[in-house]
Design a protein around this motif. Structure first.
Motif, PDB file in Angstrom:
ATOM      1  N   ASP A  92      14.289   0.463   0.011  1.00 30.47           N
ATOM      2  CA  ASP A  92      14.363   1.879  -0.369  1.00 30.47           C
ATOM      3  C   ASP A  92      13.203   2.593   0.315  1.00 30.47           C
ATOM      4  O   ASP A  92      12.057   2.499  -0.121  1.00 30.47           O
ATOM      5  N   ARG A  93      13.490   3.317   1.378  1.00 29.47           N
ATOM      6  CA  ARG A  93      12.442   3.974   2.155  1.00 29.47           C
ATOM      7  C   ARG A  93      11.825   5.168   1.432  1.00 29.47           C
ATOM      8  O   ARG A  93      10.788   5.680   1.861  1.00 29.47           O
ATOM      9  N   THR A  94      12.444   5.642   0.367  1.00 23.94           N
ATOM     10  CA  THR A  94      11.943   6.826  -0.337  1.00 23.94           C
ATOM     11  C   THR A  94      11.214   6.483  -1.627  1.00 23.94           C
ATOM     12  O   THR A  94      10.646   7.377  -2.258  1.00 23.94           O
ATOM     13  N   ASN A  95      11.229   5.207  -2.033  1.00 22.94           N
ATOM     14  CA  ASN A  95      10.594   4.828  -3.298  1.00 22.94           C
ATOM     15  C   ASN A  95       9.136   4.466  -3.027  1.00 22.94           C
ATOM     16  O   ASN A  95       8.730   3.302  -3.037  1.00 22.94           O
ATOM     17  N   TRP A  96       8.318   5.483  -2.804  1.00 27.90           N
ATOM     18  CA  TRP A  96       6.924   5.277  -2.446  1.00 27.90           C
ATOM     19  C   TRP A  96       6.087   4.642  -3.553  1.00 27.90           C
ATOM     20  O   TRP A  96       5.206   3.831  -3.261  1.00 27.90           O
ATOM     21  N   PRO A  97       6.287   4.951  -4.819  1.00 33.24           N
ATOM     22  CA  PRO A  97       5.471   4.286  -5.856  1.00 33.24           C
ATOM     23  C   PRO A  97       5.619   2.764  -5.846  1.00 33.24           C
ATOM     24  O   PRO A  97       4.625   2.043  -5.990  1.00 33.24           O
ATOM     25  N   ILE A  98       6.842   2.264  -5.653  1.00 32.50           N
ATOM     26  CA  ILE A  98       7.037   0.817  -5.610  1.00 32.50           C
ATOM     27  C   ILE A  98       6.368   0.221  -4.372  1.00 32.50           C
ATOM     28  O   ILE A  98       5.705  -0.826  -4.437  1.00 32.50           O
ATOM     29  N   LEU A  99       6.544   0.889  -3.248  1.00 33.57           N
ATOM     30  CA  LEU A  99       5.927   0.394  -2.015  1.00 33.57           C
ATOM     31  C   LEU A  99       4.400   0.398  -2.120  1.00 33.57           C
ATOM     32  O   LEU A  99       3.738  -0.549  -1.678  1.00 33.57           O
ATOM     33  N   MET A 100       3.827   1.452  -2.702  1.00 31.57           N
ATOM     34  CA  MET A 100       2.373   1.512  -2.844  1.00 31.57           C
ATOM     35  C   MET A 100       1.868   0.475  -3.844  1.00 31.57           C
ATOM     36  O   MET A 100       0.761  -0.044  -3.705  1.00 31.57           O
ATOM     37  N   ALA A 101       2.677   0.140  -4.851  1.00 29.28           N
ATOM     38  CA  ALA A 101       2.285  -0.914  -5.784  1.00 29.28           C
ATOM     39  C   ALA A 101       2.172  -2.248  -5.053  1.00 29.28           C
ATOM     40  O   ALA A 101       1.223  -3.020  -5.267  1.00 29.28           O
ATOM     41  N   GLY A 102       3.121  -2.526  -4.162  1.00 27.86           N
ATOM     42  CA  GLY A 102       3.020  -3.732  -3.358  1.00 27.86           C
ATOM     43  C   GLY A 102       1.823  -3.694  -2.426  1.00 27.86           C
ATOM     44  O   GLY A 102       1.130  -4.707  -2.237  1.00 27.86           O
ATOM     45  N   ALA A 103       1.554  -2.529  -1.823  1.00 21.25           N
ATOM     46  CA  ALA A 103       0.408  -2.399  -0.921  1.00 21.25           C
ATOM     47  C   ALA A 103      -0.907  -2.596  -1.659  1.00 21.25           C
ATOM     48  O   ALA A 103      -1.855  -3.172  -1.104  1.00 21.25           O
ATOM     49  N   VAL A 104      -0.983  -2.129  -2.897  1.00 21.73           N
ATOM     50  CA  VAL A 104      -2.210  -2.314  -3.687  1.00 21.73           C
ATOM     51  C   VAL A 104      -2.459  -3.793  -3.935  1.00 21.73           C
ATOM     52  O   VAL A 104      -3.589  -4.288  -3.793  1.00 21.73           O
ATOM     53  N   MET A 105      -1.421  -4.532  -4.271  1.00 22.29           N
ATOM     54  CA  MET A 105      -1.590  -5.958  -4.545  1.00 22.29           C
ATOM     55  C   MET A 105      -1.934  -6.736  -3.277  1.00 22.29           C
ATOM     56  O   MET A 105      -2.596  -7.779  -3.339  1.00 22.29           O
ATOM     57  N   VAL A 106      -1.491  -6.254  -2.117  1.00 16.14           N
ATOM     58  CA  VAL A 106      -1.852  -6.912  -0.860  1.00 16.14           C
ATOM     59  C   VAL A 106      -3.289  -6.581  -0.476  1.00 16.14           C
ATOM     60  O   VAL A 106      -4.022  -7.432   0.048  1.00 16.14           O
ATOM     61  N   THR A 107      -3.723  -5.361  -0.751  1.00 18.98           N
ATOM     62  CA  THR A 107      -5.056  -4.913  -0.349  1.00 18.98           C
ATOM     63  C   THR A 107      -6.149  -5.402  -1.299  1.00 18.98           C
ATOM     64  O   THR A 107      -7.291  -5.610  -0.873  1.00 18.98           O
ATOM     65  N   ALA A 108      -5.818  -5.580  -2.565  1.00 18.35           N
ATOM     66  CA  ALA A 108      -6.829  -5.928  -3.565  1.00 18.35           C
ATOM     67  C   ALA A 108      -7.625  -7.188  -3.223  1.00 18.35           C
ATOM     68  O   ALA A 108      -8.861  -7.184  -3.347  1.00 18.35           O
ATOM     69  N   PRO A 109      -7.006  -8.298  -2.789  1.00 16.67           N
ATOM     70  CA  PRO A 109      -7.820  -9.475  -2.458  1.00 16.67           C
ATOM     71  C   PRO A 109      -8.819  -9.224  -1.345  1.00 16.67           C
ATOM     72  O   PRO A 109      -9.929  -9.775  -1.367  1.00 16.67           O
ATOM     73  N   VAL A 110      -8.454  -8.408  -0.363  1.00 19.91           N
ATOM     74  CA  VAL A 110      -9.370  -8.106   0.738  1.00 19.91           C
ATOM     75  C   VAL A 110     -10.567  -7.310   0.231  1.00 19.91           C
ATOM     76  O   VAL A 110     -11.717  -7.580   0.592  1.00 19.91           O
ATOM     77  N   VAL A 111     -10.318  -6.320  -0.624  1.00 17.37           N
ATOM     78  CA  VAL A 111     -11.411  -5.518  -1.183  1.00 17.37           C
ATOM     79  C   VAL A 111     -12.343  -6.383  -2.014  1.00 17.37           C
ATOM     80  O   VAL A 111     -13.578  -6.292  -1.909  1.00 17.37           O
ATOM     81  N   VAL A 112     -11.769  -7.256  -2.845  1.00 16.21           N
ATOM     82  CA  VAL A 112     -12.587  -8.145  -3.668  1.00 16.21           C
ATOM     83  C   VAL A 112     -13.405  -9.083  -2.789  1.00 16.21           C
ATOM     84  O   VAL A 112     -14.593  -9.344  -3.056  1.00 16.21           O
ATOM     85  N   LEU A 113     -12.809  -9.572  -1.709  1.00 17.52           N
ATOM     86  CA  LEU A 113     -13.524 -10.472  -0.805  1.00 17.52           C
ATOM     87  C   LEU A 113     -14.712  -9.776  -0.158  1.00 17.52           C
ATOM     88  O   LEU A 113     -15.805 -10.359  -0.059  1.00 17.52           O
ATOM     89  N   PHE A 114     -14.549  -8.541   0.268  1.00 16.51           N
ATOM     90  CA  PHE A 114     -15.661  -7.808   0.863  1.00 16.51           C
ATOM     91  C   PHE A 114     -16.767  -7.562  -0.159  1.00 16.51           C
ATOM     92  O   PHE A 114     -17.958  -7.630   0.169  1.00 16.51           O
ATOM     93  N   ILE A 115     -16.410  -7.280  -1.397  1.00 18.76           N
ATOM     94  CA  ILE A 115     -17.418  -7.052  -2.431  1.00 18.76           C
ATOM     95  C   ILE A 115     -18.197  -8.332  -2.713  1.00 18.76           C
ATOM     96  O   ILE A 115     -19.428  -8.325  -2.835  1.00 18.76           O
ATOM     97  N   VAL A 116     -17.489  -9.463  -2.803  1.00 20.16           N
ATOM     98  CA  VAL A 116     -18.151 -10.742  -3.074  1.00 20.16           C
ATOM     99  C   VAL A 116     -19.069 -11.139  -1.927  1.00 20.16           C
ATOM    100  O   VAL A 116     -20.181 -11.659  -2.129  1.00 20.16           O
ATOM    101  N   ALA A 117     -18.621 -10.889  -0.682  1.00 20.49           N
ATOM    102  CA  ALA A 117     -19.396 -11.303   0.490  1.00 20.49           C
ATOM    103  C   ALA A 117     -20.459 -10.295   0.891  1.00 20.49           C
ATOM    104  O   ALA A 117     -21.189 -10.534   1.853  1.00 20.49           O
TER     105      ALA A 117
END
Length: 288
Positions: A247-272
């Motif tokens: 669904d190319r128009t369902n941005w909230p769902i797509l952004m929810a997936g993007a948040v879960m993909v980005t979160a580990p990277v952000v946490v890794l930078f904070i830890v390191a």
């Protein structure tokens, strides 16, 4: 003597003002980089099916927490995350070892050849990635690694990027040469000097290379697209692309997936962050 002619203690107003201005600039820059993350998180909490807001909706009403579990219903997010984690955790130690080997070897040769090989390494960085996709695909196909996760880790056998080799080289040449010479006089070989002296002194560089490597393989899209054919072996970037195709128009769902993909990277930078802020002070790039 009049008290007006006595020397006054130096004022700290100037240095304090400069420090405050520096912090304000850093805060402004950090805010500029954080705004896309904030927009992504707030958009992921909007109700599904709503159009994109024209401005940042700081607190969506109502907050749609259900967008996150819905991502797992639409795609096999857990399997994709496990595949990405397996690839990244396999590539990080291989990259650290091979890149540090190359950097240490460059630091031990003569300054003339070190300069030549460094220039060659920087020249390879200017080669467009699109120019090596076809030769690399043919190589992967000939060795029979198409649709294997091992194909995604092959670049780690060569240090992933010449930039990582240059980071280790920059660190190793800053170690005083007497340290290496003393180890050789004690009978230590090249491998023992690398493992027991050079690599422990390069801890901040090792952490930086490990973090950058993890981010590279965690977010890589082209390599899985070229080499992976089975859905069960897809990684997270391909999973997000599949989520977009649903669904190319369902941005909230797509952004929810993007948040879960980005979160580990952000946490890794904070830890390191603590290890990345350390600095070894020594010589320059090509000399000691």
């Amino acid at each position: 003597m009049s008290t007006d002619t006595l020397p006054r203690p130096p004022t700290e107003r100037g240095p304090r003002l400069g420090l405050i201005m520096r912090h304000l600039v850093l805060i402004a820059v950090a805010t500029l980089f954080l705004l896309p993350l904030v927009w992504m998180v707030t958009t992921s909490l909007r109700q599904a099916g709503q159009p994109l807001p024209r401005s940042i909706d700081w607190i969506p009403q109502p907050i749609a927490w259900g967008n996150y579990p819905k991502v797992f219903d639409l795609i096999d997010f857990a399997r994709f995350a496990a595949n990405s984690l397996l690839v990244a955790l396999s590539a990080v130690p291989l990259t650290v070892v091979t890149a540090s080997w190359a950097g240490f070897a460059l630091s031990q040769i003569s300054q003339r050849w070190r300069l030549r090989l460094t220039v060659l390494s920087f020249a390879t960085l200017m080669v467009p990635l699109a120019a090596v996709w076809l030769p690399r695909f043919i190589l992967i196909k000939e060795v029979g690694l198409i649709d294997h996760r091992a194909a995604l880790v092959v670049p780690a056998l060569m240090g992933t990027s010449p930039f990582y080799v240059m980071l280790f080289l920059w660190t190793f040449v800053r170690v005083p040469g007497e340290v290496y010479e003393a180890a050789r006089l004690d009978g230590a070989g090249a491998f023992r000097i690398w493992a027991g002296i050079a690599l422990p002194l390069a801890r901040p560089t090792t952490v930086a290379v490990a973090v950058l490597t993890f981010v590279y393989y965690w977010s890589s899209f082209n390599e899985p697209l070229f080499y992976i054919q089975s859905t069960s072996k897809m990684t997270l970037p391909l999973g997000l692309h599949a989520l977009l195709q649903l669904d190319r128009t369902n941005w909230p769902i797509l952004m929810a997936g993007a948040v879960m993909v980005t979160a580990p990277v952000v946490v890794l930078f904070i830890v390191a962050q603590r290890a990345l802020s350390q600095e070894y002070r020594g010589g320059g790039w090509f000399g000691r």
